[in-house]
Scaffold this motif. Structure first.
Motif, PDB file in Angstrom:
ATOM      1  N   MET A 131       0.814  -1.215   0.000  1.00  0.00           N
ATOM      2  CA  MET A 131       0.000   0.000   0.000  1.00  0.00           C
ATOM      3  C   MET A 131       0.848   1.266   0.000  1.00  0.00           C
ATOM      4  SD  MET A 131      -3.169  -0.872  -0.048  1.00  0.00           S
ATOM      5  CE  MET A 131      -4.004   0.573   0.579  1.00  0.00           C
ATOM      6  N   SER A 132       2.177   1.136  -0.125  1.00  0.00           N
ATOM      7  CA  SER A 132       3.019   2.311  -0.065  1.00  0.00           C
ATOM      8  C   SER A 132       2.746   3.241  -1.230  1.00  0.00           C
ATOM      9  CB  SER A 132       4.486   1.900  -0.051  1.00  0.00           C
ATOM     10  OG  SER A 132       4.781   1.154  -1.218  1.00  0.00           O
ATOM     11  N   GLY A 133       2.383   2.658  -2.399  1.00  0.00           N
ATOM     12  CA  GLY A 133       2.109   3.488  -3.556  1.00  0.00           C
ATOM     13  C   GLY A 133       0.819   4.270  -3.439  1.00  0.00           C
ATOM     14  N   LEU A 134      -0.043   3.877  -2.476  1.00  0.00           N
ATOM     15  CA  LEU A 134      -1.320   4.541  -2.321  1.00  0.00           C
ATOM     16  C   LEU A 134      -1.327   5.504  -1.156  1.00  0.00           C
ATOM     17  CD1 LEU A 134      -3.659   1.512  -2.923  1.00  0.00           C
ATOM     18  CD2 LEU A 134      -3.097   3.322  -4.523  1.00  0.00           C
ATOM     19  N   ASP A 135      -0.322   5.450  -0.317  1.00  0.00           N
ATOM     20  CA  ASP A 135      -0.303   6.298   0.860  1.00  0.00           C
ATOM     21  C   ASP A 135      -0.116   7.750   0.461  1.00  0.00           C
ATOM     22  OD1 ASP A 135       1.487   3.872   2.842  1.00  0.00           O
ATOM     23  OD2 ASP A 135      -0.636   4.124   2.447  1.00  0.00           O
ATOM     24  N   GLN A 136      -0.827   8.615   1.107  1.00  0.00           N
ATOM     25  CA  GLN A 136      -0.718  10.031   0.816  1.00  0.00           C
ATOM     26  C   GLN A 136       0.570  10.576   1.396  1.00  0.00           C
ATOM     27  OE1 GLN A 136      -3.712  12.347   2.600  1.00  0.00           O
ATOM     28  NE2 GLN A 136      -3.476  14.102   1.255  1.00  0.00           N
ATOM     29  N   VAL A 137       1.125  11.581   0.725  1.00  0.00           N
ATOM     30  CA  VAL A 137       2.324  12.218   1.233  1.00  0.00           C
ATOM     31  C   VAL A 137       1.998  12.892   2.546  1.00  0.00           C
ATOM     32  CG1 VAL A 137       4.064  13.972   0.763  1.00  0.00           C
ATOM     33  CG2 VAL A 137       3.171  12.575  -1.090  1.00  0.00           C
ATOM     34  N   PRO A 138       2.762  12.651   3.610  1.00  0.00           N
ATOM     35  CA  PRO A 138       2.447  13.237   4.911  1.00  0.00           C
ATOM     36  C   PRO A 138       2.402  14.748   4.816  1.00  0.00           C
ATOM     37  CG  PRO A 138       4.152  11.560   5.106  1.00  0.00           C
ATOM     38  CD  PRO A 138       3.943  11.795   3.656  1.00  0.00           C
ATOM     39  N   PRO A 139       1.374  15.371   5.405  1.00  0.00           N
ATOM     40  CA  PRO A 139       1.268  16.818   5.329  1.00  0.00           C
ATOM     41  C   PRO A 139       2.312  17.498   6.187  1.00  0.00           C
ATOM     42  CG  PRO A 139      -0.465  15.947   6.729  1.00  0.00           C
ATOM     43  CD  PRO A 139       0.255  14.763   6.131  1.00  0.00           C
ATOM     44  N   SER A 140       2.663  18.705   5.795  1.00  0.00           N
ATOM     45  CA  SER A 140       3.578  19.512   6.579  1.00  0.00           C
ATOM     46  C   SER A 140       2.978  20.892   6.762  1.00  0.00           C
ATOM     47  CB  SER A 140       4.933  19.619   5.866  1.00  0.00           C
ATOM     48  OG  SER A 140       4.761  20.217   4.591  1.00  0.00           O
ATOM     49  N   VAL A 183      -7.914  17.853  -8.303  1.00  0.00           N
ATOM     50  CA  VAL A 183      -7.185  18.586  -9.342  1.00  0.00           C
ATOM     51  C   VAL A 183      -5.680  18.522  -9.135  1.00  0.00           C
ATOM     52  CG1 VAL A 183      -6.814  20.871 -10.340  1.00  0.00           C
ATOM     53  CG2 VAL A 183      -9.125  20.109  -9.822  1.00  0.00           C
ATOM     54  N   PHE A 184      -5.226  18.614  -7.879  1.00  0.00           N
ATOM     55  CA  PHE A 184      -3.801  18.794  -7.621  1.00  0.00           C
ATOM     56  C   PHE A 184      -3.083  17.531  -7.129  1.00  0.00           C
ATOM     57  CE2 PHE A 184      -5.748  23.012  -6.701  1.00  0.00           C
ATOM     58  CZ  PHE A 184      -5.274  23.651  -7.835  1.00  0.00           C
ATOM     59  N   ASP A 185      -3.789  16.620  -6.453  1.00  0.00           N
ATOM     60  CA  ASP A 185      -3.095  15.462  -5.884  1.00  0.00           C
ATOM     61  C   ASP A 185      -2.920  14.320  -6.872  1.00  0.00           C
ATOM     62  OD1 ASP A 185      -2.937  16.871  -3.600  1.00  0.00           O
ATOM     63  OD2 ASP A 185      -4.119  15.532  -2.342  1.00  0.00           O
ATOM     64  N   VAL A 186      -3.705  14.300  -7.949  1.00  0.00           N
ATOM     65  CA  VAL A 186      -3.565  13.263  -8.975  1.00  0.00           C
ATOM     66  C   VAL A 186      -3.527  13.946 -10.338  1.00  0.00           C
ATOM     67  CG1 VAL A 186      -4.674  11.431  -7.639  1.00  0.00           C
ATOM     68  CG2 VAL A 186      -6.073  12.922  -9.057  1.00  0.00           C
ATOM     69  N   GLU A 187      -2.935  13.257 -11.309  1.00  0.00           N
ATOM     70  CA  GLU A 187      -2.804  13.832 -12.651  1.00  0.00           C
ATOM     71  C   GLU A 187      -4.154  13.946 -13.350  1.00  0.00           C
ATOM     72  OE1 GLU A 187      -0.781  15.605 -15.721  1.00  0.00           O
ATOM     73  OE2 GLU A 187       0.042  14.952 -13.802  1.00  0.00           O
TER      74      GLU A 187
END
Length: 304
Positions: free
Chosen positions: A1-10, A152-156
């Protein structure tokens, strides 16, 4: 599931939540003024521009003309169940969901994102079930966008993302359950359609939340064995059905024989020894469990 995990917010420089790329990870309201009052102000500006031109005030009329063009570019219309995603110089500034005419900074770029419910009918996939049997499976996914910023921004391309993730989830689901479960209490694709559909909806919900998409319903639209094993599996299903039917027939026949012997004994109609009881049981079972009508032989002489 690493490819599906969202980038941790900062935490961004303004204290808000942003991803590592600097794009807001969730939707927020955009700045927009009601369009009707601005429209009347724009008409007044047009009249003033014409007056300045008539009065040969060329510099003033030129400045006013630029103002007219600048103001008119800021108008935009939001249709029902649609939204406008606004960006300014590559920075996300908000989403307008309210229907009607609005005015905002003319320098912003406005992208239309539909909020309407959509259907996605997947292609028939050839996969192996939990028992290793090749099957054909397809599903209908009902979904809609709930977070325009992520879509719009998190996926192509969020529509393509839905299609690919639906296929991936469907393949994973098919590998978790057998097509048919021949033991009692087991889950199967064919026998537990509601449970399987709910499991597919939950898995798709987890996969698609990163694109701001909500899954409303997910159901299997096609389920069958692959043609190369369909004949053999049909024979197996028929054999299982025959065994289940014969088992029920035998249980009923045994109950009827037991009832007949008990009634004969309680009412003292005839007294049978063990050998005659065994013969009577055998005859009754043949009559009750036979697939074809039996031809009884009537004994017109003595009992023995």
């Amino acid at each position: 599931m690493s490819g599906l995990d969202q980038v941790p917010p900062s935490t961004g420089p303004q204290g808000g939540i942003s991803t590592r790329s600097g794009v807001a990870s969730s939707e927020r309201a955009a700045f927009g003024l009601p369009g009707v009052p601005i429209f009347f102000a724009w008409l007044a500006l047009c009249v003033l521009t014409v007056w300045a031109f008539v009065q040969v005030q060329l510099i003033l009329s030129g400045v006013l003309l630029l103002g007219v063009i600048f103001v008119v570019i800021g108008f935009y219309i939001v249709q029902p169940n649609q939204s406008k995603v606004l960006t300014l110089f590559g920075r996300y500034v908000g989403t307008e969901r309210r229907n009607g005419v609005y005015w905002t900074n003319p320098l912003t770029v406005r992208k239309t994102v539909s909020l309407r419910i959509r259907n996605f009918n997947s292609e028939r996939l050839k996969v192996n079930d939990a028992s290793g049997n090749p099957i054909e499976i397809a599903a209908v996914i009902v979904w809609r966008v709930v977070d325009t910023a992520r879509a719009v921004f998190d996926v192509e391309d969020y529509t393509g993302f839905v299609a690919i993730q639906a296929e991936t989830a469907l393949r994973h689901l098919a590998s978790q359950y057998p097509y048919d479960e021949y033991s009692e209490g087991g889950m199967s694709l064919r026998g537990n359609a509601d449970e399987v559909s709910e499991a597919l909806r939950r898995e798709l919900g987890v996969r698609l939340q990163h694109a701001g998409v909500e899954v409303l319903e997910a159901r299997l639209s096609h389920l069958a064995y692959s043609p190369e094993i369909a004949g053999a599996m049909l024979q197996r299903q028929q054999a299982s059905a025959i065994i289940a039917a014969r088992s029920q027939i035998v249980q009923g026949a045994v109950g009827m024989v037991e009832m007949a012997l008990r009634e004969l004994s309680d009412q003292n109609i005839v007294q049978l020894d063990e050998e005659r009881k065994a013969q009577m049981v055998s005859n009754l079972l043949v009559v009750l469990t036979s697939e074809r009508g039996t031809q009884p032989i009537v004994n017109a002489g003595s009992l023995y």
